[in-house]
Design a protein around this motif. Structure first.
Motif, short mmCIF file in Angstrom:
data_model
loop_
_atom_site.label_atom_id
_atom_site.label_comp_id
_atom_site.label_asym_id
_atom_site.label_seq_id
_atom_site.Cartn_x
_atom_site.Cartn_y
_atom_site.Cartn_z
N ALA A 1 0.89 -1.16 0.00
CA ALA A 1 0.00 0.00 0.00
C ALA A 1 0.93 1.21 0.00
CB ALA A 1 -0.90 -0.01 1.23
N VAL A 2 1.10 1.77 -1.19
CA VAL A 2 2.09 2.85 -1.36
C VAL A 2 1.40 4.20 -1.16
CG1 VAL A 2 3.75 3.91 -2.96
CG2 VAL A 2 3.41 1.42 -2.95
N ALA A 3 1.90 4.98 -0.22
CA ALA A 3 1.30 6.26 0.13
C ALA A 3 1.13 7.14 -1.11
CB ALA A 3 2.16 6.98 1.16
N SER A 4 -0.06 7.70 -1.29
CA SER A 4 -0.30 8.61 -2.42
C SER A 4 0.19 10.00 -2.04
CB SER A 4 -1.79 8.72 -2.73
OG SER A 4 -2.34 7.47 -2.97
N GLU A 5 0.78 10.68 -3.02
CA GLU A 5 1.20 12.05 -2.76
C GLU A 5 -0.06 12.90 -2.56
OE1 GLU A 5 4.69 13.16 -5.03
OE2 GLU A 5 4.10 15.26 -4.87
N GLY A 6 -0.12 13.62 -1.46
CA GLY A 6 -1.32 14.39 -1.17
C GLY A 6 -2.31 13.66 -0.27
N GLY A 7 -2.10 12.35 -0.06
CA GLY A 7 -2.96 11.58 0.86
C GLY A 7 -2.39 11.61 2.28
N TYR A 8 -3.14 11.01 3.21
CA TYR A 8 -2.74 11.08 4.62
C TYR A 8 -2.05 9.81 5.15
CZ TYR A 8 -5.49 15.39 5.14
OH TYR A 8 -5.97 16.66 5.04
N ALA A 9 -1.70 8.88 4.26
CA ALA A 9 -1.02 7.68 4.75
C ALA A 9 0.39 8.03 5.23
CB ALA A 9 -0.96 6.63 3.64
N ILE A 10 1.07 8.86 4.45
CA ILE A 10 2.45 9.32 4.69
C ILE A 10 3.49 8.22 4.51
CG2 ILE A 10 4.06 10.56 6.23
CD1 ILE A 10 1.68 12.33 5.17
N CYS A 11 3.34 7.08 5.22
CA CYS A 11 4.31 5.99 4.99
C CYS A 11 3.64 4.89 4.16
CB CYS A 11 4.83 5.43 6.31
SG CYS A 11 3.73 4.24 7.10
N ASN A 12 4.42 3.92 3.73
CA ASN A 12 3.88 2.76 3.01
C ASN A 12 3.53 1.66 4.01
OD1 ASN A 12 4.50 4.12 0.65
ND2 ASN A 12 6.47 3.10 0.39
N ALA A 13 2.65 0.75 3.57
CA ALA A 13 2.30 -0.40 4.41
C ALA A 13 2.28 -1.64 3.53
CB ALA A 13 0.93 -0.17 5.05
N GLY A 14 2.10 -2.80 4.15
CA GLY A 14 2.03 -4.05 3.40
C GLY A 14 0.86 -4.90 3.85
N ILE A 15 0.33 -5.70 2.94
CA ILE A 15 -0.71 -6.67 3.28
C ILE A 15 -0.25 -8.02 2.73
CG2 ILE A 15 -3.13 -7.35 2.95
CD1 ILE A 15 -3.81 -4.37 2.53
N VAL A 16 -0.07 -8.99 3.64
CA VAL A 16 0.46 -10.29 3.21
C VAL A 16 -0.46 -11.41 3.70
CG1 VAL A 16 2.43 -11.88 3.37
CG2 VAL A 16 2.84 -9.41 3.29
#
Ligand SMILES: [Zn+2]
Length: 328
Positions: free
Chosen positions: A21-36
């Protein structure tokens, strides 16, 4: 798959049942995450800084693997990787190293207090800088800084730190019915940095030990240990590397971060050797090939150099005292 969408991140399928889950520029995730998907469990690796982004992450994880029990892993204690913990239902286990748990418990109260007091002003200041700034690269960093601050401000009123409830030291292996997942204990960005390694797929989720096309955040870490961790990952011969920040990368991105650390260390050591003042740090230009990298918070390069300058100064003093002691 409209339910697997979020304005805060882009879902990227890396293998069957493995997603970044790659943070979108302008979104509020800020960092990346993973789902496995391990077969019987779904591991969510890191939970973002904002509660809204984390809610989307939980929704997407459930949508992708509706039959599975979810487990969360926190790579390290920094707020942008752990604040979303609280949106996961109470029966979801949250795993981290004991050092990371201590880090969250110790740092978050102070950080949250600082943010409540100082971020509103930081937003005003950054917006006025943006009004005057002409340079497109600087403007992009200022906009990203404002988004970063706003992501924090939106979550602050509802924020309740949720700590990991299962901790361990060293590595942890998970033997799923579908695949093996290894949590490897490394350090360098902080005192404890977990990476999630999939040996069969040659994929690794790096947390903040890797940044791609972005300035890594060196402050408070250990440059030696960081480089050692990068060498260790290099030996695994992974093909796909998901950084904590930036797009999904390849093995050569490991050597670029290594080179970045070495380059900044040598600039800092030279400054100390030539007797330059700490103020000179802010005047240093970003050396190539890193001059087209950007930061999700303005001024990371100067902060890194300032940190390494102090580090080099202490090193020089230690060397001086050792020489004094051995000569007497
Ligand atoms: Zn971090």
């Amino acid at each position: 798959m409209s339910n697997a969408k979020s304005r805060h991140f882009q879902l990227q399928r890396l293998a069957d049942g493995v997603y970044a889950a790659v943070a979108s520029e302008g979104g509020y995730a800020i960092c990346n995450a993973g789902i496995v998907d391990t077969g019987d469990r779904t591991i969510v690796f890191d939970t973002f800084i904002s509660l809204n982004a984390a809610k989307d992450l939980l929704r997407v994880a459930k949508r992708l693997t509706p039959q599975n029990v979810i487990r969360v892993v926190n790579s390290h204690y920094h707020s942008d990787h752990v604040r979303g913990n609280q949106v996961f239902p109470p029966d979801v286990d949250i795993l981290s190293t004991a050092t990371t748990l201590e880090g969250i418990a110790h740092e978050e109260p102070e950080e949250i207090e600082w943010e409540r007091e100082d971020i509103p002003k930081a937003i005003v200041d950054t917006k006025s800088k943006l009004r005057l700034e002409k340079d497109p690269k600087r403007r992009r960093e200022l906009v990203l800084s404002i988004v970063y601050y706003e992501a924090i401000m939106k979550s602050l009123p509802k924020l309740k730190t949720r700590l990991p409830n299962i901790t361990f030291e060293g590595d942890l292996m998970m033997h799923g019915t579908r695949r093996q997942v290894e949590l490897l204990s490394l350090s360098g960005h902080t005192a404890s940095d977990l990476v999630l390694y999939l040996p069969d797929e040659k994929i690794v989720f790096m947390g903040d030990l890797l940044f791609v096309n972005m300035h890594p955040y060196l402050v408070g870490g250990s440059p030696e240990r960081w480089r050692k961790s990068l060498r260790k990952i290099g030996k695994l011969e992974v093909q796909t590397l998901v950084p904590g920040h930036g797009p999904v990368g390849k093995p050569s991105d490991l050597s670029l971060v290594d080179q970045y650390i070495q380059t900044l260390e040598s600039i800092a050591r030279n400054m100390v050797k030539m007797g330059k003042s700490p103020e000179a740090v802010s005047l240093q230009p970003v050396p190539p090939p890193f001059d087209n990298w950007y930061s999700s918070l303005e001024g990371i390069f100067a902060m890194n150099l300032d940190f390494l300058y102090k580090y080099a100064n202490q090193e020089a003093q230690r060397a001086h005292w050792t020489a004094e002691l051995t000569s007497t």
